[in-house]
Design an enzyme around this catalytic site. Structure first.
Site, PDB file in Angstrom:
ATOM      1  N   LYS A  11       0.842  -1.216   0.000  1.00  0.00           N
ATOM      2  CA  LYS A  11       0.000   0.000   0.000  1.00  0.00           C
ATOM      3  C   LYS A  11       0.867   1.252   0.000  1.00  0.00           C
ATOM      4  O   LYS A  11       0.652   2.188  -0.773  1.00  0.00           O
ATOM      5  CB  LYS A  11      -0.915   0.037   1.230  1.00  0.00           C
ATOM      6  CG  LYS A  11      -1.605   1.400   1.436  1.00  0.00           C
ATOM      7  CD  LYS A  11      -2.428   1.443   2.681  1.00  0.00           C
ATOM      8  CE  LYS A  11      -1.692   1.709   3.940  1.00  0.00           C
ATOM      9  NZ  LYS A  11      -1.382   3.108   4.214  1.00  0.00           N
ATOM     10  N   ASN A  12       1.886   1.275   0.865  1.00  0.00           N
ATOM     11  CA  ASN A  12       2.669   2.506   1.034  1.00  0.00           C
ATOM     12  C   ASN A  12       3.684   2.738  -0.071  1.00  0.00           C
ATOM     13  O   ASN A  12       4.364   3.757  -0.084  1.00  0.00           O
ATOM     14  CB  ASN A  12       3.323   2.505   2.415  1.00  0.00           C
ATOM     15  CG  ASN A  12       2.271   2.644   3.501  1.00  0.00           C
ATOM     16  OD1 ASN A  12       1.125   2.988   3.224  1.00  0.00           O
ATOM     17  ND2 ASN A  12       2.638   2.357   4.740  1.00  0.00           N
ATOM     18  N   CYS A 104      -4.428  13.017  12.618  1.00  0.00           N
ATOM     19  CA  CYS A 104      -5.191  11.764  12.648  1.00  0.00           C
ATOM     20  C   CYS A 104      -5.030  11.146  14.010  1.00  0.00           C
ATOM     21  O   CYS A 104      -4.245  11.625  14.824  1.00  0.00           O
ATOM     22  CB  CYS A 104      -4.816  10.852  11.501  1.00  0.00           C
ATOM     23  SG  CYS A 104      -3.484   9.717  11.825  1.00  0.00           S
ATOM     24  N   ARG A 109       0.694  14.774  12.861  1.00  0.00           N
ATOM     25  CA  ARG A 109       1.158  14.531  11.474  1.00  0.00           C
ATOM     26  C   ARG A 109       1.202  15.792  10.620  1.00  0.00           C
ATOM     27  O   ARG A 109       0.539  15.884   9.580  1.00  0.00           O
ATOM     28  CB  ARG A 109       0.315  13.445  10.815  1.00  0.00           C
ATOM     29  CG  ARG A 109       0.304  12.145  11.621  1.00  0.00           C
ATOM     30  CD  ARG A 109      -0.379  11.019  10.924  1.00  0.00           C
ATOM     31  NE  ARG A 109       0.403  10.483   9.836  1.00  0.00           N
ATOM     32  CZ  ARG A 109       0.020   9.434   9.100  1.00  0.00           C
ATOM     33  NH1 ARG A 109      -1.140   8.856   9.369  1.00  0.00           N
ATOM     34  NH2 ARG A 109       0.757   8.972   8.124  1.00  0.00           N
ATOM     35  N   ASP A 295       4.522   0.697  11.962  1.00  0.00           N
ATOM     36  CA  ASP A 295       3.302   0.059  11.446  1.00  0.00           C
ATOM     37  C   ASP A 295       3.157  -1.385  11.890  1.00  0.00           C
ATOM     38  O   ASP A 295       2.166  -2.042  11.552  1.00  0.00           O
ATOM     39  CB  ASP A 295       3.271   0.144   9.915  1.00  0.00           C
ATOM     40  CG  ASP A 295       3.175   1.581   9.428  1.00  0.00           C
ATOM     41  OD1 ASP A 295       3.427   1.817   8.230  1.00  0.00           O
ATOM     42  OD2 ASP A 295       2.877   2.459  10.245  1.00  0.00           O
ATOM     43  N   ARG A 387      -8.602  -0.558   4.484  1.00  0.00           N
ATOM     44  CA  ARG A 387      -7.759   0.459   3.869  1.00  0.00           C
ATOM     45  C   ARG A 387      -6.380  -0.099   3.522  1.00  0.00           C
ATOM     46  O   ARG A 387      -5.711   0.366   2.617  1.00  0.00           O
ATOM     47  CB  ARG A 387      -7.562   1.649   4.819  1.00  0.00           C
ATOM     48  CG  ARG A 387      -8.795   2.504   5.067  1.00  0.00           C
ATOM     49  CD  ARG A 387      -8.395   3.769   5.818  1.00  0.00           C
ATOM     50  NE  ARG A 387      -7.122   4.253   5.310  1.00  0.00           N
ATOM     51  CZ  ARG A 387      -6.065   4.519   6.097  1.00  0.00           C
ATOM     52  NH1 ARG A 387      -6.137   4.343   7.395  1.00  0.00           N
ATOM     53  NH2 ARG A 387      -4.937   4.946   5.560  1.00  0.00           N
TER      54      ARG A 387
HETATM   55  C1  EPZ Z   1       4.176   6.935   6.062  1.00  0.00           C
HETATM   56  O1  EPZ Z   1       3.418   8.038   6.573  1.00  0.00           O
HETATM   57  C2  EPZ Z   1       3.202   5.753   6.028  1.00  0.00           C
HETATM   58  N1  EPZ Z   1       2.060   6.093   5.196  1.00  0.00           N
HETATM   59  C3  EPZ Z   1       2.720   5.436   7.440  1.00  0.00           C
HETATM   60  O2  EPZ Z   1       1.932   4.242   7.383  1.00  0.00           O
HETATM   61  C4  EPZ Z   1       3.922   5.133   8.319  1.00  0.00           C
HETATM   62  O3  EPZ Z   1       3.491   4.933   9.641  1.00  0.00           O
HETATM   63  C5  EPZ Z   1       4.902   6.328   8.282  1.00  0.00           C
HETATM   64  O4  EPZ Z   1       5.280   6.620   6.927  1.00  0.00           O
HETATM   65  C6  EPZ Z   1       6.163   6.050   9.067  1.00  0.00           C
HETATM   66  O5  EPZ Z   1       6.784   4.905   8.616  1.00  0.00           O
HETATM   67  C7  EPZ Z   1       2.176   6.018   3.844  1.00  0.00           C
HETATM   68  O6  EPZ Z   1       3.209   5.742   3.288  1.00  0.00           O
HETATM   69  C8  EPZ Z   1       0.937   6.298   3.057  1.00  0.00           C
HETATM   70  P1  EPZ Z   1       6.213  10.349   8.099  1.00  0.00           P
HETATM   71  P2  EPZ Z   1       4.022   9.523   6.513  1.00  0.00           P
HETATM   72  O7  EPZ Z   1       6.109  11.626   7.351  1.00  0.00           O
HETATM   73  O8  EPZ Z   1       4.929   9.664   5.371  1.00  0.00           O
HETATM   74  C9  EPZ Z   1       6.605  13.667  11.479  1.00  0.00           C
HETATM   75  C10 EPZ Z   1       0.086   2.839   7.736  1.00  0.00           C
HETATM   76  O9  EPZ Z   1      -0.346   2.310   8.778  1.00  0.00           O
HETATM   77  N2  EPZ Z   1       6.525  14.647  10.370  1.00  0.00           N
HETATM   78  O10 EPZ Z   1       7.387   9.488   7.802  1.00  0.00           O
HETATM   79  O11 EPZ Z   1       2.867  10.443   6.651  1.00  0.00           O
HETATM   80  C11 EPZ Z   1       5.295  12.913  11.650  1.00  0.00           C
HETATM   81  O12 EPZ Z   1       4.367  13.624  12.409  1.00  0.00           O
HETATM   82  C12 EPZ Z   1       0.543   4.308   7.755  1.00  0.00           C
HETATM   83  O13 EPZ Z   1       0.189   2.257   6.642  1.00  0.00           O
HETATM   84  C13 EPZ Z   1       6.701  15.990  10.649  1.00  0.00           C
HETATM   85  O14 EPZ Z   1       6.910  16.379  11.803  1.00  0.00           O
HETATM   86  O15 EPZ Z   1       4.865   9.525   7.878  1.00  0.00           O
HETATM   87  C14 EPZ Z   1       5.758  11.625  12.301  1.00  0.00           C
HETATM   88  O16 EPZ Z   1       5.874  11.820  13.662  1.00  0.00           O
HETATM   89  C15 EPZ Z   1       0.272   4.987   9.055  1.00  0.00           C
HETATM   90  N3  EPZ Z   1       6.616  16.865   9.608  1.00  0.00           N
HETATM   91  C16 EPZ Z   1       7.128  11.400  11.667  1.00  0.00           C
HETATM   92  O17 EPZ Z   1       7.553  12.656  11.143  1.00  0.00           O
HETATM   93  C17 EPZ Z   1       6.389  16.474   8.312  1.00  0.00           C
HETATM   94  O18 EPZ Z   1       6.309  17.305   7.413  1.00  0.00           O
HETATM   95  C18 EPZ Z   1       7.151  10.354  10.549  1.00  0.00           C
HETATM   96  O19 EPZ Z   1       6.122  10.666   9.660  1.00  0.00           O
HETATM   97  C19 EPZ Z   1       6.208  15.108   8.060  1.00  0.00           C
HETATM   98  C20 EPZ Z   1       6.283  14.210   9.104  1.00  0.00           C
END
Ligand code: EPZ
Length: 409
Positions: A11-12, A104, A109, A295, A387
């Site tokens: 998915k990701n 969320c 996020r 995850d 999802r």
């Molecule tokens: C991806 O989300 C995945 N989703 C998530 O999977 C996964 O948990 C996450 O990466 C971490 O591995 C998809 O790929 C669609 P991040 P993403 O930006 O990219 C902070 C699932 O269950 N952050 O790597 O949105 C953020 O708040 C989902 O399949 C900022 O502060 O996650 C978090 O604490 C859930 N500012 C951390 O970084 C930003 O601009 C990592 O988030 C972006 C992120």
């Protein structure tokens, strides 16, 4: 549970790859696309933007001949992952407008790092009326640091990488996410004619090109889905073969499962998971890749509830990703939350009860708990699970689980 299960496409990986098809007017063919509600949402968004999208089985054909630069509020707010259309729109049209994804249940996020990356390429970014706008006369390659509070950002890296493929000159992303899904996207972009090196490491370099062409791509298997079935095998003292799983993308999970007493056999393109005897408690800390994936935290915590002894599960990526804990307590689990950690006193048999899914991975954890518990467990709000898990009840039944899907009244 016993038998073999085929692991679906990731998915990701597929969400940003589908978004990347917006970078060219030529046809793209994506294979091993999982049948998930998130994928359906992304296809609706591409169609809304003006692309032609055809889904046949696990193949999706997209041609984005003429597209709009603004995404539909209602569609985008349904799925956070859709934020990754911003990079391709900005790259190709030099403008992009999408609704600001709210927080969320697992955390605030924010997308500040995505926007910081676009600004580093010379885009002007504004937030107004619930929308984020990015526009630029020209995108100019530059060096940027994308590390944040919890380390790198997966979709932030993907978004900036996609915009930078069509920027002038060289872009270097430092503290880039190293996830296999980022590598899969880079491979697809390079197949479209991009010039990206270093994906999979913390420094990714893109040399901008004038335009990209169509390409075909097969999505990598879903390492999170594979980890979920592996943990289900250990939790139910079964033996499952994960067909098509990539062990080289799951070392942190397989390592902890082995420490916990799971038997792991790798054979070619499949992995067989069973038990070596009694389970043992292990401590887990979630980290960016190649560390233990957030995850898989909920599923591993669930395994520790049926494991005699004390284990500490620490969540370092998302601020509030323990929604499953109170539901597991309804099944009789003994868990205490201390700051970013859950202290699990495991070993007491779980007993079935009605529980409520709160998010995608929490719902998978509750299904595993239900399979390991005595009696019947009813997991409500399973739209969360659809999802990210293709036909989970069908696959589990194939492995001998007594599970059925009931329409909620
Ligand atoms: C991806 O989300 C995945 N989703 C998530 O999977 C996964 O948990 C996450 O990466 C971490 O591995 C998809 O790929 C669609 P991040 P993403 O930006 O990219 C902070 C699932 O269950 N952050 O790597 O949105 C953020 O708040 C989902 O399949 C900022 O502060 O996650 C978090 O604490 C859930 N500012 C951390 O970084 C930003 O601009 C990592 O988030 C972006 C992120």
């Amino acid at each position: 549970m016993h038998g073999e299960v085929t692991i679906s496409g990731a998915k990701n990986a597929v969400l940003p790859i589908l978004a990347a098809t917006l970078l060219t007017a030529e046809p793209c063919v994506i294979r091993r696309v999982p049948n998930l509600s998130d994928v359906k949402f992304m296809c609706q968004i591409l169609t809304w933007l003006g692309a032609q999208v055809r889904c046949e089985g696990d193949t999706v054909r997209v041609q984005a001949k003429k597209i709009k630069g603004a995404g539909d509020y209602d569609l985008i707010r349904k799925m956070r992952g859709s934020i990754c259309i911003m990079g391709p729109l900005l790259g190709r049209l030099k403008k992009a407008t999408v609704s600001l994804p709210g927080g969320c249940i697992i955390g605030a996020r924010p997308i500040n790092l995505h926007l910081k990356g676009f600004q580093a390429l010379g885009a002007r970014v504004t937030i107004e009326g619930g929308y984020v706008h990015a526009s630029a006369k020209r995108l100019i390659g530059s060096a940027l640091f994308l590390g944040g509070r919890a380390g790198s950002t997966v979709l932030g890296t993907a978004n900036v990488m996609m915009a930078a493929t069509l920027a002038e000159g060289v872009t270097v992303i430092e503290s880039a996410a190293c996830e296999p899904e980022v590598v899969d996207l880079a491979n697809f972009l390079n197949a479209m004619g991009a010039r990206i090196t270093g994906a999979g490491g913390p420094t990714i370099t893109m040399t901008g090109v004038k335009e990209l062409h169509g390409a075909e791509h097969e999505v990598i298997p879903d390492r999170i889905e594979a980890a979920t079935y592996a943990i289900a095998a250990a939790a139910t003292n079964g033996e499952i073969t994960l067909r098509g799983a990539r062990a080289d993308q799951m070392y942190a999970v397989l390592d902890k499962l082995s420490d916990a007493g799971a038997k792991i056999e790798r054979n070619g393109s499949s992995i067989t998971i069973g038990r070596k005897g009694r389970l043992k408690p292990v401590d887990i800390t979630t980290l960016p890749y190649a560390g233990f994936p957030t995850d898989v935290q909920a599923q591993m915590l669930t395994l520790m509830t049926v494991t005699p002894g004390i284990s500490i599960i620490t969540e370092r990526i998302f601020e509030s990703r323990f929604m499953h804990v109170s539901e597991l307590a309804r099944l009789g689990a003994d868990i205490e939350i201390e700051g970013p950690s859950a202290i699990v006193k495991g070993g007491k048999p779980l007993s079935g009860a009605p529980v409520m899914a709160s998010d995608l991975r929490a719902s998978a954890a509750l299904v595993i708990a239900g399979l390991a518990a005595c009696g019947t467990t009813q997991v409500n709000r399973v739209y969360h699970i659809d999802r990210g898990y293709e036909n989970i009840d069908g696959k589990l039944r194939q492995l001998g689980a007594r599970i059925e899907r009931i329409e909620e009244s």
